[in-house]
Design a protein around this motif. Structure first.
Motif, mmCIF file in Angstrom:
data_model
loop_
_atom_site.group_PDB
_atom_site.id
_atom_site.type_symbol
_atom_site.label_atom_id
_atom_site.label_comp_id
_atom_site.label_asym_id
_atom_site.label_seq_id
_atom_site.Cartn_x
_atom_site.Cartn_y
_atom_site.Cartn_z
ATOM 1 N N CYS A 199 0.919 -1.395 -0.262
ATOM 2 C CA CYS A 199 0.443 0.026 -0.324
ATOM 3 C C CYS A 199 0.797 1.150 0.070
ATOM 4 O O CYS A 199 1.050 2.104 -1.003
ATOM 5 C CB CYS A 199 -0.750 0.570 1.240
ATOM 6 S SG CYS A 199 -1.899 1.431 1.306
ATOM 7 N N ILE A 200 2.293 1.719 0.282
ATOM 8 C CA ILE A 200 2.958 2.287 1.228
ATOM 9 C C ILE A 200 3.370 2.336 -0.475
ATOM 10 O O ILE A 200 3.760 3.959 -0.840
ATOM 11 C CB ILE A 200 3.765 2.573 2.072
ATOM 12 C CG1 ILE A 200 4.463 3.532 1.839
ATOM 13 C CG2 ILE A 200 4.569 1.332 1.629
ATOM 14 C CD1 ILE A 200 6.007 3.618 3.403
ATOM 15 N N GLY A 201 3.960 2.075 -1.434
ATOM 16 C CA GLY A 201 4.829 1.708 -2.541
ATOM 17 C C GLY A 201 3.206 2.366 -3.984
ATOM 18 O O GLY A 201 3.474 3.341 -4.520
ATOM 19 N N THR A 227 1.156 -2.111 8.440
ATOM 20 C CA THR A 227 -0.287 -3.962 8.812
ATOM 21 C C THR A 227 -0.473 -4.280 7.582
ATOM 22 O O THR A 227 -1.198 -3.730 6.557
ATOM 23 C CB THR A 227 -1.050 -3.484 9.516
ATOM 24 O OG1 THR A 227 -0.716 -2.481 10.928
ATOM 25 C CG2 THR A 227 -1.686 -4.585 10.316
ATOM 26 N N ALA A 228 -0.619 -5.666 7.779
ATOM 27 C CA ALA A 228 -1.233 -6.614 6.507
ATOM 28 C C ALA A 228 -2.546 -6.494 7.207
ATOM 29 O O ALA A 228 -2.305 -7.738 7.997
ATOM 30 C CB ALA A 228 -0.615 -7.455 5.994
ATOM 31 N N PHE A 229 -3.239 -6.224 7.094
ATOM 32 C CA PHE A 229 -4.451 -7.414 7.824
ATOM 33 C C PHE A 229 -4.785 -7.990 7.465
ATOM 34 O O PHE A 229 -5.699 -9.024 7.829
ATOM 35 C CB PHE A 229 -5.704 -5.565 7.705
ATOM 36 C CG PHE A 229 -5.385 -4.831 9.210
ATOM 37 C CD1 PHE A 229 -5.781 -5.030 10.470
ATOM 38 C CD2 PHE A 229 -5.449 -3.749 8.515
ATOM 39 C CE1 PHE A 229 -5.610 -4.540 11.154
ATOM 40 C CE2 PHE A 229 -4.877 -2.462 9.482
ATOM 41 C CZ PHE A 229 -5.407 -3.025 10.738
ATOM 42 N N ASP A 237 -1.362 -2.961 3.951
ATOM 43 C CA ASP A 237 -2.126 -2.783 2.567
ATOM 44 C C ASP A 237 -2.931 -1.798 4.290
ATOM 45 O O ASP A 237 -4.178 -1.648 3.529
ATOM 46 C CB ASP A 237 -3.522 -3.605 2.396
ATOM 47 C CG ASP A 237 -3.406 -4.714 4.050
ATOM 48 O OD1 ASP A 237 -3.274 -4.144 5.393
ATOM 49 O OD2 ASP A 237 -4.182 -5.899 4.074
ATOM 50 N N ASN A 238 -2.662 -1.185 5.065
ATOM 51 C CA ASN A 238 -2.730 -0.199 5.589
ATOM 52 C C ASN A 238 -1.518 0.279 6.122
ATOM 53 O O ASN A 238 -0.652 0.182 6.808
ATOM 54 C CB ASN A 238 -4.126 -0.551 6.988
ATOM 55 C CG ASN A 238 -4.268 0.609 7.453
ATOM 56 O OD1 ASN A 238 -4.936 1.637 6.948
ATOM 57 N ND2 ASN A 238 -3.767 0.791 8.521
ATOM 58 N N VAL A 239 -1.249 2.097 6.271
ATOM 59 C CA VAL A 239 0.016 2.475 6.777
ATOM 60 C C VAL A 239 -1.043 3.650 7.463
ATOM 61 O O VAL A 239 -1.524 4.126 7.681
ATOM 62 C CB VAL A 239 0.784 3.362 5.574
ATOM 63 C CG1 VAL A 239 1.964 3.689 5.988
ATOM 64 C CG2 VAL A 239 0.903 1.713 4.208
#
Length: 383
Positions: A199-201, A227-229, A237-239
């Motif tokens: 997600c960050i990239g 975090t990878a939920f 998938d969340n930053v």
């Protein structure tokens, strides 16, 4: 011929074949202002798909290539060879083509992030391009007129000394495990193709680049929680990231691909000691500006109280008419065309460069390292 009477720039494309969303976006953006003519392509690493895709968009048979290496060699040798190339592949396939075409003296337009690793980004930045070839990184949101105006307002001191910067980019399309046949999701969640960050990239770098572009602040350090939920997902998938900028300003960045109900919620808020700005990408023709102690003002793209950046060279159609995502992409393409032709001095410093790409990779790597060390503050200069 382009509308300004200049000859169209001969353009090639690497990646972006059948079913590739971003390839279609780049082709439309290149056409909008009539500055480019797409004449060659290596549109897929699979030869059958490359040939089919080239035929589908009308390329001549002898200019449909099955590898970027072949394309770079052949086009550099042709008297009518391409002058610029768009690279719209997954992240791990940015470095090779960019290097090949820069060394062949062909201008490069590359989707972000610049590469999948910081090492490759630095190697790319160290290349001495042949024939003065230039590089454009398509952080397309910097092409929105009101983002250009926000940058101008910060530079002119309308907000005073910047204190707080908040950027966010939530989506929900990866809330569940990706289907195996979802090509867009499969490479973005694969460390081998996406790189260190998920997600960050993919979208976090857009939010980060927007904050840097508008404020001009240089990032000192980050404290990140990635975090990878989704069970089994290998990349974040969340930053959530806190930022420290040189000069004392503080920032917060949130990016997510599991925020249910958010389609594409990129937004930016900037607060100084004299005023604040608020902008959302899903309604990009409007921006709120507040001077301390005064009522909010709604700035509109090309409107009566807009500044120069949003009312002249960055606006295409009259105020009140929606101007959005594809036009922002097209602005980068058109202004890069002016630079290629040698008459784009006004756009130098506005278009994302190799250096911006390297810094974006530093941001990713520093954030990943921070998260792996219990959100320890990590300086970008240390990665």
């Amino acid at each position: 011929m382009a509308e300004n009477g200049a000859k169209r720039i001969r353009l090639g494309m690497v990646g972006g074949g059948t079913g590739a969303f971003i390839g279609y976006v780049h082709r439309v953006a290149a056409r909008i202002d009539g500055d480019y003519e797409l004449v060659a392509g290596a549109l897929s690493s699979r030869p059958d798909v490359a040939m089919e895709s080239g035929r589908n968009i009308g390329l001549a048979e002898d200019r449909i290539y099955t590898s970027y290496e072949e394309m770079a060699r052949a086009e550099a040798a042709r008297p009518d060879g391409i002058q610029a190339v768009s690279i719209v592949t997954p992240n791990h396939m940015h470095y090779g083509p960019a290097k090949a075409f820069l060394e062949a003296g062909i201008h490069v337009i590359c989707d972000k992030p610049i590469t999948s690793t910081l090492e490759d980004a630095r190697k790319l930045a160290a290349i001495k391009p042949a024939k003065g070839a230039r590089f454009l990184l398509t952080h397309n949101y910097t092409g929105y007129p009101l983002i250009r105006q926000a940058r101008e307002m910060v530079e002119s001191g309308r907000l005073g000394k910047i204190r707080v910067v908040q950027a966010e980019y939530p989506q929900d399309w990866l809330t569940e495990p990706a289907a195996e046949d979802n090509k867009q999701a499969s490479w973005r969640t694969d460390p081998a193709r996406s790189g260190a960050g998920g997600c960050i990239g993919d979208i976090g770098t857009h939010a980060y680049n927007l904050a840097r572009f508008v404020t001009g602040l240089k990032t000192q350090a980050v404290s990140a929680d990635l975090t990878a939920f989704v069970d089994g997902r290998q990349l974040d998938d969340n930053v959530n990231i806190m930022l420290r900028f040189e000069g004392g300003a503080k920032g917060m960045l949130w990016a997510s691909q599991v925020a249910v109900g958010c389609e594409n919620g990129l937004q930016l808020r900037v607060y100084g000691d004299k005023g604040g700005l608020e902008w959302r990408q899903d309604n990009p023709n409007y921006m709120w500006f507040t001077e301390f102690g005064k009522p909010k003002q709604l700035l509109t793209r090309g409107g009566a109280i807009s500044g120069n950046a949003a009312s002249t060279m960055n606006v295409r159609i009259p105020s009140g008419h929606p101007e959005g995502y594809l036009e922002a992409f097209a602005t980068l393409y058109s202004q890069f065309a002016a630079i290629i032709r040698g008459d784009g001095a006004a756009y130098e410093g506005l278009l994302p460069t190799l250096e911006d790409g390297v810094e974006g990779m530093q941001f990713i790597v520093a954030s990943v390292e921070s998260s792996q060390n219990d959100s320890k503050w990590t300086r970008l200069s240390d990665v």
